[in-house]
Design a protein around this motif. Structure first.
Motif, PDB file in Angstrom:
ATOM      1  N   TYR A  37       0.827  -1.213   0.000  1.00  0.00           N
ATOM      2  CA  TYR A  37       0.000   0.000   0.000  1.00  0.00           C
ATOM      3  C   TYR A  37       0.859   1.260   0.000  1.00  0.00           C
ATOM      4  N   GLU A  45       1.853   2.347  -3.437  1.00  0.00           N
ATOM      5  CA  GLU A  45       0.805   3.064  -4.164  1.00  0.00           C
ATOM      6  C   GLU A  45       0.471   4.406  -3.516  1.00  0.00           C
ATOM      7  N   LYS A  70       0.296  -3.987  -7.697  1.00  0.00           N
ATOM      8  CA  LYS A  70      -1.130  -3.899  -7.340  1.00  0.00           C
ATOM      9  C   LYS A  70      -1.817  -5.239  -7.600  1.00  0.00           C
ATOM     10  N   ARG A  72      -0.815  -7.484  -4.840  1.00  0.00           N
ATOM     11  CA  ARG A  72      -1.589  -7.181  -3.622  1.00  0.00           C
ATOM     12  C   ARG A  72      -2.993  -7.756  -3.710  1.00  0.00           C
TER      13      ARG A  72
END
Length: 507
Positions: free
Chosen positions: A107, A110, A164, A167
């Motif tokens: 996270y 990002e 991403k 994740r």
């Protein structure tokens, strides 16, 4: 155990949405507050363990696994606090902490504040040297691996997009089996039943599971045959084979202290996966494939050639089916070395030295340590220099000579101690001892190109013992007639007899 609840949860539900995905009845458990209780052991996963978990997840994602099971979580349902229920982690905290650090890092890449949604990371950590070191160290390891340049070039955008997707895979497709009880004694009973003697997973069990997952290109019948062969071997023997022999040899070759094979260092036997494409990986995969191709053909039989050895103890393992071939190969060699039958096998046959060791020097810690050093030295020598088929007379003679050198090296250690333990033995192996003949024979074998060069080195390096050097209490009085004494079958009762007859004892 009527209070026991079985459930499955995704990592995302557990750590980001504070819920357990579904119980057996299909219902979810909401408002879950996870805590690490004070009685829990420290967080001992190192950066190596954390990065290995990340690599395993990436591999599962690249193989398009719909669900990737990442372990079991045992929880004690304790009490309600405000609008949530406290669930104390009885087993599984190492993975939960690691997944929390991994998601936090993803996270952060990002630049999202969502990482603060991981409430589990907000709790107070009990202070001890493992927690203080491993938690920040593993977080930094993830950051070095995941957070790269974040400028607006295409490579950066591609990397962020890939991370991403990773994740999303972790949150939605990585699952834990969850066991919940509101009785703490029951929670520990379940934990103990999973880890009780005879039921706990040995390191070789974990390796078996890992390499079976790598066998996606092997049909079911062949896989079943491989598993049956594996399980025919007594499991305590496999545990000793990996922990006492293969693991120790790998460490000693490199001059490292061999502690214990466990879940934290089994990576040494995970090897090169089929998707690895570095030049290093391609070289070893190519060598294995060539040897396997030749040996599977009629070429050795038709041409009268020796089979090509597909393995070496000091080189990487190839993951999947080759791992099981590797295990069978070295297990059979070790059994051959330890079997002194007159007409069975190639490596040891009716050897008077081994007869003496087998009959008179098997009991006691010191004798068992010394014999393990002797056997592992022979195993490494055979691996490097002895052909599996068509041995020549020279091959046999050179091996017989090495048996003498291995005896002198290993039992020089035994002779210089009244009570011999592992610390003294490993100092001797790693050349950190002042005892006579404290040399790293494993490294000498590994560094030698031919058996002749090894024999020359050992002839120069090994030093005879004198009466004053010997502290083994059984043999302090070394009269000639006692050293040369034999039993009714002509087996020598004193290993120092072989020192005298080979000029490694000075009166």
């Amino acid at each position: 155990m009527d209070k026991l609840i079985l459930a499955i949860t995704t990592i995302g539900d557990l750590l980001l949405r504070s819920k357990i995905t579904k119980k057996e009845d299909g219902e979810s458990i909401k408002d879950v507050r996870l805590i690490v209780p004070e009685y829990q052991r420290p967080y001992k996963w190192t950066a190596r363990n954390a990065i290995q978990l990340l690599d395993d997840i990436i591999e599962a994602k690249n193989n398009n696994k719909e669900v990737y099971r990442v372990g079991t979580l045992i929880l004690h349902r304790d009490k309600e606090v405000q609008d949530s229920v406290v669930y104390k982690i009885v087993d599984g905290q190492q993975r939960i902490i690691t997944f929390s650090l991994l998601l936090y890092t993803l996270y952060e890449l990002e630049k999202k504040k969502d990482r603060m949604k991981i409430d589990f990371l907000k709790q107070e950590v009990y202070t001890n040297r493992y927690n203080r070191h491993n938690i920040p160290n593993n977080l930094n390891a993830f950051k070095r691996r995941i957070i790269k340049r974040t400028d607006e070039n295409d490579d950066s955008k591609d990397h962020i997009r890939d991370m991403k997707r990773l994740r999303d895979f972790i949150e939605n497709q990585c699952e834990l089996i969850v066991v919940i009880t509101d009785d703490v004694s029951e929670a520990f009973q379940f934990f103990d039943s999973q880890n009780a003697r005879g039921k706990a997973l040995y390191p070789h069990d974990l390796l078996k599971a890992y390499h079976l997952r790598e066998m996606t290109d092997v049909d079911d019948d062949k896989t079943e045959s491989i598993v049956k062969d594996w399980e025919r071997i007594p499991q305590n023997e496999l545990a000793d084979f990996f922990g006492d022999y293969l693991y120790r040899i790998k460490e000693w070759i490199n001059g490292n202290w061999a502690v214990k094979l466990d879940e934290h260092n089994i990576y040494k036997f995970k090897g090169i996966t089929k998707i690895a494409h570095t030049p290093y990986a391609q070289f070893y995969k190519g060598a294995y494939s060539y040897a396997n191709m030749v040996n599977s053909s009629a070429m050795p039989f038709v041409a009268g050639l020796r089979e090509i050895n597909a393995f070496q103890l000091n080189t990487p393992i190839i993951a999947g089916k080759p791992f099981f071939d590797y295990t069978k190969h070295y297990y059979n060699i070790l059994k051959d070395i330890q079997d002194n039958s007159k007409y069975v096998g190639f490596y040891i046959n009716d050897n008077v030295i081994v007869k003496s060791l087998d009959k008179y020097f098997k009991k006691g810690v010191g004798n068992k340590i010394t014999r393990l050093l002797f056997d592992t030295a022979l195993l490494l020598y055979v691996d490097r220099f002895c052909p599996a088929t068509y041995p020549t007379k020279t091959d046999v003679e050179l091996f017989d000579q090495f048996v003498i050198y291995a005896l002198i090296w290993a039992y020089s250690l035994r002779a210089q101690y009244i009570h011999l333990g592992w610390q003294s033995a490993q100092n001797y192996i790693l050349e950190k001892s002042d005892k006579i003949n404290a040399i790293n024979i494993y490294k000498l074998i590994s560094d030698s190109d031919t058996p002749m060069s090894l024999h020359s080195t050992l002839a120069d390096s090994l030093i005879p013992l004198t009466y004053d050097d010997i502290y083994d209490s059984i043999y302090k009085d070394i009269e000639d007639e006692k050293v040369d004494d034999t039993d009714e079958k002509g087996i020598y009762k004193n290993y120092l007899h072989f020192f005298k007859t080979n000029n490694f004892y000075i009166d």
